[in-house]
Write a protein that holds these residues in place. Structure first.
Motif, PDB file in Angstrom:
ATOM      1  N   GLN A 159      -6.313  -3.268  -4.351  1.00 31.94           N
ATOM      2  CA  GLN A 159      -6.651  -4.831  -4.808  1.00 31.94           C
ATOM      3  C   GLN A 159      -4.954  -5.231  -4.708  1.00 31.94           C
ATOM      4  O   GLN A 159      -4.822  -6.563  -4.740  1.00 31.94           O
ATOM      5  CB  GLN A 159      -6.619  -4.516  -6.425  1.00 31.94           C
ATOM      6  N   THR A 160      -4.064  -4.599  -4.767  1.00 29.37           N
ATOM      7  CA  THR A 160      -2.700  -5.165  -4.653  1.00 29.37           C
ATOM      8  C   THR A 160      -2.441  -5.799  -3.221  1.00 29.37           C
ATOM      9  O   THR A 160      -1.843  -6.837  -3.079  1.00 29.37           O
ATOM     10  CB  THR A 160      -1.527  -4.266  -4.877  1.00 29.37           C
ATOM     11  N   TRP A 161      -3.300  -5.091  -2.201  1.00 29.19           N
ATOM     12  CA  TRP A 161      -3.173  -5.705  -0.809  1.00 29.19           C
ATOM     13  C   TRP A 161      -4.046  -7.173  -0.734  1.00 29.19           C
ATOM     14  O   TRP A 161      -3.629  -8.324   0.028  1.00 29.19           O
ATOM     15  CB  TRP A 161      -3.808  -4.717  -0.029  1.00 29.19           C
ATOM     16  N   VAL A 162      -5.263  -7.246  -1.538  1.00 31.15           N
ATOM     17  CA  VAL A 162      -6.020  -8.417  -1.708  1.00 31.15           C
ATOM     18  C   VAL A 162      -5.084  -9.425  -2.178  1.00 31.15           C
ATOM     19  O   VAL A 162      -5.060 -10.780  -1.919  1.00 31.15           O
ATOM     20  CB  VAL A 162      -7.215  -8.205  -2.665  1.00 31.15           C
ATOM     21  N   ASP A 163      -4.306  -8.881  -3.212  1.00 22.95           N
ATOM     22  CA  ASP A 163      -3.421 -10.091  -3.895  1.00 22.95           C
ATOM     23  C   ASP A 163      -2.096 -10.424  -3.072  1.00 22.95           C
ATOM     24  O   ASP A 163      -1.305 -11.136  -3.473  1.00 22.95           O
ATOM     25  CB  ASP A 163      -2.759  -9.569  -5.377  1.00 22.95           C
ATOM     26  N   GLY A 164      -2.008  -9.778  -1.957  1.00 23.84           N
ATOM     27  CA  GLY A 164      -0.867 -10.202  -1.015  1.00 23.84           C
ATOM     28  C   GLY A 164       0.409  -9.858  -1.589  1.00 23.84           C
ATOM     29  O   GLY A 164       1.482 -10.055  -1.145  1.00 23.84           O
ATOM     30  N   LYS A 165       0.363  -8.501  -2.139  1.00 21.94           N
ATOM     31  CA  LYS A 165       1.713  -7.666  -2.580  1.00 21.94           C
ATOM     32  C   LYS A 165       1.930  -6.753  -1.480  1.00 21.94           C
ATOM     33  O   LYS A 165       3.146  -6.256  -1.650  1.00 21.94           O
ATOM     34  CB  LYS A 165       1.394  -6.970  -3.876  1.00 21.94           C
ATOM     35  N   SER A 166       1.285  -6.527  -0.411  1.00 24.06           N
ATOM     36  CA  SER A 166       1.628  -5.431   0.340  1.00 24.06           C
ATOM     37  C   SER A 166       0.767  -5.916   2.010  1.00 24.06           C
ATOM     38  O   SER A 166       0.036  -6.810   2.011  1.00 24.06           O
ATOM     39  CB  SER A 166       0.891  -4.153   0.147  1.00 24.06           C
ATOM     40  N   ALA A 167       1.400  -5.600   3.012  1.00 21.04           N
ATOM     41  CA  ALA A 167       1.089  -6.144   4.299  1.00 21.04           C
ATOM     42  C   ALA A 167      -0.153  -5.340   4.945  1.00 21.04           C
ATOM     43  O   ALA A 167      -1.031  -5.723   5.510  1.00 21.04           O
ATOM     44  CB  ALA A 167       2.302  -5.938   5.167  1.00 21.04           C
ATOM     45  N   MET A 168      -0.197  -4.104   4.378  1.00 16.08           N
ATOM     46  CA  MET A 168      -1.478  -3.167   5.117  1.00 16.08           C
ATOM     47  C   MET A 168      -2.387  -2.441   3.931  1.00 16.08           C
ATOM     48  O   MET A 168      -1.317  -2.177   2.598  1.00 16.08           O
ATOM     49  CB  MET A 168      -1.008  -2.231   6.067  1.00 16.08           C
ATOM     50  N   THR A 169      -3.327  -1.794   3.976  1.00 11.28           N
ATOM     51  CA  THR A 169      -3.850  -1.061   3.141  1.00 11.28           C
ATOM     52  C   THR A 169      -5.015  -0.219   4.100  1.00 11.28           C
ATOM     53  O   THR A 169      -5.067  -0.716   5.269  1.00 11.28           O
ATOM     54  CB  THR A 169      -4.598  -1.538   1.985  1.00 11.28           C
ATOM     55  N   ILE A 170      -5.512   0.861   3.316  1.00  8.72           N
ATOM     56  CA  ILE A 170      -6.414   1.560   4.222  1.00  8.72           C
ATOM     57  C   ILE A 170      -7.713   1.431   3.554  1.00  8.72           C
ATOM     58  O   ILE A 170      -7.638   1.771   2.286  1.00  8.72           O
ATOM     59  CB  ILE A 170      -6.120   3.065   4.304  1.00  8.72           C
TER      60      ILE A 170
END
Lengths: 299, 447
Positions: free
Chosen positions: B271-282
């Motif tokens: 969810q933090t990736w969706v929120d724009g807090k990280s560049a990538m996720t798996i």
């Protein structure tokens, strides 16, 4: 007006024979025997077999030698070390409430509230509060104590300590209420007498309160000891699932994992049987100890 | 008089208690609680499954499918029961002990259903679904043992793509990495700009298995290598099995991950990736469509984990299918199989994609209906997928070796070498405690 013969007849009619008493408790006894007795029988039977074949005590030897089981037992024993802390804090809080300090009703409510919360709710809440960027660390940083911030549940070196802290917070309320109830039943003239002798707050509670509360403290020790050794599954399952690694694995999660996740029922049953035997030995030792200990009249 | 009444009452109470206690053990013990019936008589099927866990929209699809199927088959009712991730396996294990529970059970592929098959808890779907029908189901080979297919592939799970935020990478001046060195360099650059490179969560353990599968496969030459390590012909400390732990350590050293990865669960971190807090996720491949919808089609890219090796999984996604199985105690096995086949009809395949954005595990699915470019990319990548490693090791090794090892490495409590050594130690323990499982593995490997 009753005659001596009439009184004797009344005493005879009131005297119950042992078999009558047994008949009255038979329904409850049979129900408990069926539910617990049959369950224990089936667990022990499973522990003595593997893949349907009799193996005797071999399964028990395997489980005792199994490193994850030893780790789990070790963690439960470490949780037991919190028992003196729980008792000490509960006693102090009960005494403070007994002394009717200002706002004691609110304090009593606040102390007992955690105990009535369901364990899964507590687990979920603290599972969030204790994250690296959770409320606890944020609060520490706000008051300038950011150096104390830790990954309370993600660091294997302190995860068990964090879990124990939550358990202490939740279990305290029961002890406080128990001790407070006992304190309120103590005769007040004992305190007046010792105050006349010049005893202060600490001396009066040390020499009067503690000896008078020995039996209730003993009861609480047993209850919380049982809790810490065999009733912490919900805390662990919700907060850490036994992790990180196996840092918070306890005997209940070991049994659960082997019974339902790993599908090794004989290993789970063997672990349960080993623990049952261990408790029976401890219970027997405790009864023998009590029998030989000189009886005191206080409490 | 009083004495006689007392005795009579006590005896009566005891008899009632005994009768109540015995009564529960003489109830119906047939599979799903219903008595066997012919296919023309009333049939109740119970299906335990996973819901929207990895594909939003599944619940609506299943509800719609059940409604339509019941309308076509008035004598059949289907009761669906949702299970959570953590309870999916344990609940079925408990049901298997009691031989009561579902007729149809959702299962992950490979070992996750084969262990139950070897324990006699599943009926082979190949006994009830014709061979020419089963031939269309994708990845059925990983559900095959002893010449039988044990569970029926339902939908494909491309495992597991790296999702990247094009907008965040562009703002940071970072190009999409195409190999391992570029990947680590990207982590360094993103960190220097205060951006979390990759969001992950290992508190609930499952992510450890994902990382093992997409990184561990890069140093294997064949899936048979893995089966050999399981049965003891090779060791998990051998370089081809241990290398991935070192690569994970490199990622940790380059601070590729969020610092709270140890206290976050997997879905929380995504969810933090969706929120724009990280560049990538798996992500689970089935969730890509949902993430694209949340973030925006122009902002999301998908790729396989950048390659460090040249093994079977280098630069590829794992290819597996989630499946549906039939309980061995079900009195309605053919009816259960018929419903599974219904889910593979062309209309249902199209409806599945439309409802979930995930890919049905059937080569008759019309891929031209895929409208989301990122899902189309996944579909193309899945055609050349590699075996999904988690499906080929004992589940205990996965949880105690991978889950725990990854947690301890992220906590800084275990080195890559120690993690590999613990993996072998755990496998050794399994060989001692579960010799029957190892025998089944040997037979599976031989076939």
């Amino acid at each position: 007006m009753s005659t001596p013969a009439g009184a004797r007849r009344k005493r005879r009619s009131r005297r119950r024979t042992p078999w009558q008493a047994l008949l009255w408790i038979a329904p409850a006894f049979l129900s408990i025997a069926f539910v617990f007795g049959y369950g224990v029988y089936r667990v022990v039977e499973e522990a003595l077999h593997r893949e349907g074949e009799w193996v005797g005590l071999d399964n028990l030897r395997i489980v005792i030698d199994d490193p994850p089981f030893r780790t789990a037992v070790g963690h439960n024993l470490r949780l037991l070390l919190t028992l003196p802390i729980i008792i000490a804090i509960a006693l102090v809080l009960a005494i403070l409430l007994y002394e009717a300090l200002r706002g004691w009703r609110i304090h009593r409510f606040a102390v007992f509230l955690p105990y009535i919360l369901p364990v899964p709710v507590v687990g979920v809440l603290f599972g969030q509060i204790l994250t690296l960027h959770g409320m606890l660390n944020s609060s520490l940083e706000t008051i300038g104590l950011g150096g104390l911030a830790h990954d309370w549940l993600g660091d294997p070196d302190i995860a068990l300590f964090s879990l124990a802290s939550v358990i202490i917070w939740k279990e305290l309320g029961f002890g406080v209420i128990l001790f407070l109830a006992r304190l309120l039943s103590l005769p007040g003239d004992l305190y007046e007498a010792i105050k006349v002798d010049g005893a202060g707050f600490w001396r009066s509670h040390w020499h009067v309160t503690l000896p008078m509360m020995r039996s209730i403290i003993g009861f609480y020790v047993v209850i919380e000891g049982i809790t810490l050794f065999s009733w912490v599954f919900s805390y662990v399952y919700v907060m850490t699932r036994g992790g990180p690694g196996d840092a918070t694995q306890v005997t209940e999660t070991y049994i659960y994992d082997n019974a339902f996740t790993s599908d090794i029922p004989w290993l789970a049953a063997s672990a349960a049987t080993v623990l049952l035997l261990g408790f029976l030995v401890l219970a027997a030792a405790f009864l023998v100890f009590r029998a030989v200990l000189p009886k005191r009249s206080l409490g | 008089m009083v004495k006689r009444r007392t005795v009579m009452f006590a005896v009566l109470a005891a008899v009632v208690a005994i009768a109540a206690g015995c009564g529960s053990s003489s109830g119906d013990s047939s599979g799903s609680g219903s008595t066997p019936a012919s296919s023309t008589g009333p049939v109740k099927l119970t299906m335990w499954w996973w819901g929207d866990q990895e594909a939003a929209g599944m619940k609506n699809f299943v509800a719609d499918s059940v409604q339509k199927y019941e309308a076509e088959h008035p004598n059949i009712t289907i009761d669906t029961v949702l299970q959570s991730t953590d309870n999916l396996m344990p609940n079925f294990a408990a049901a298997a002990k009691a031989k009561q529970g579902p007729d149809i059970e959702y299962r992950w592929g490979g070992i996750w259903n084969l262990q139950d098959a070897w324990d006699g808890n599943l009926a082979a779907v190949s006994d009830y679904i014709p061979q020419d029908e089963l031939a269309h189901y994708l990845n059925a080979s990983e559900d095959t043992s002893g010449g039988k297919v044990w569970t029926a592939p339902w939908y494909v799970q491309p495992s597991f793509p790296v999702l990247y935020r094009k907008d965040i990478l562009k703002d940071a001046g970072v190009a999409v990495p195409t190999n391992w060195d570029e990947f680590l360099a990207a982590c360094d650059t993103l960190n220097s700009k205060g951006i979390t490179p990759i969001a992950g969560g290992v508190k609930d353990g499952w992510f450890g298995g994902w990382l093992y599968s997409i990184m561990g496969s890069q140093s294997l030459t064949s899936i048979d290598d893995l089966k050999e390590a399981v049965v003891g012909d090779k060791k998990f400390t051998d370089p081809e099995f241990a290398e991935w732990w070192s690569k994970l350590q490199e990622m940790i050293d380059h601070k590729c991950w969020n610092d709270d990865i140890g206290s976050q669960e997997l879905y929380q971190a995504q969810q933090t990736w969706v929120d724009g807090k990280s560049a990538m996720t798996i992500s689970a491949g089935t969730e890509v469509g949902n993430f694209v919808k949340q973030v925006g089609q122009d902002k999301v890219g998908v790729m396989a984990m950048p390659a460090y090796g040249d093994g079977i999984g280098a630069g590829k996604l794992g290819s597996t299918s989630q499946t549906l199985g039939i309980s061995s105690w079900s009195p309605h096995k053919q009816e259960a199989a018929d419903f599974i086949m219904y889910l593979h009809t062309p209309e249902r395949l199209a409806a599945f994609y439309k409802a979930t954005g995930a890919l049905p595990a059937d080569d008759r699915f019309d891929s031209s209906s895929i409208t989301v470019p990122q899902v189309k990319d996944l579909f193309d990548m899945s055609k050349d997928g590699s075996p999904y490693l988690e499906n080929f090791i004992p589940t205990d090794l996965d949880s105690k070796g991978n889950f725990e090892g990854v947690q301890l490495m992220f906590a800084g409590s275990e080195s890559a070498q120690e993690a590999a050594a613990n993996m072998e130690k755990e496998m050794d323990r399994i060989r001692t405690i579960q010799p029957d499982l190892i025998d089944n593995f040997k037979e599976w490997a031989a076939n």
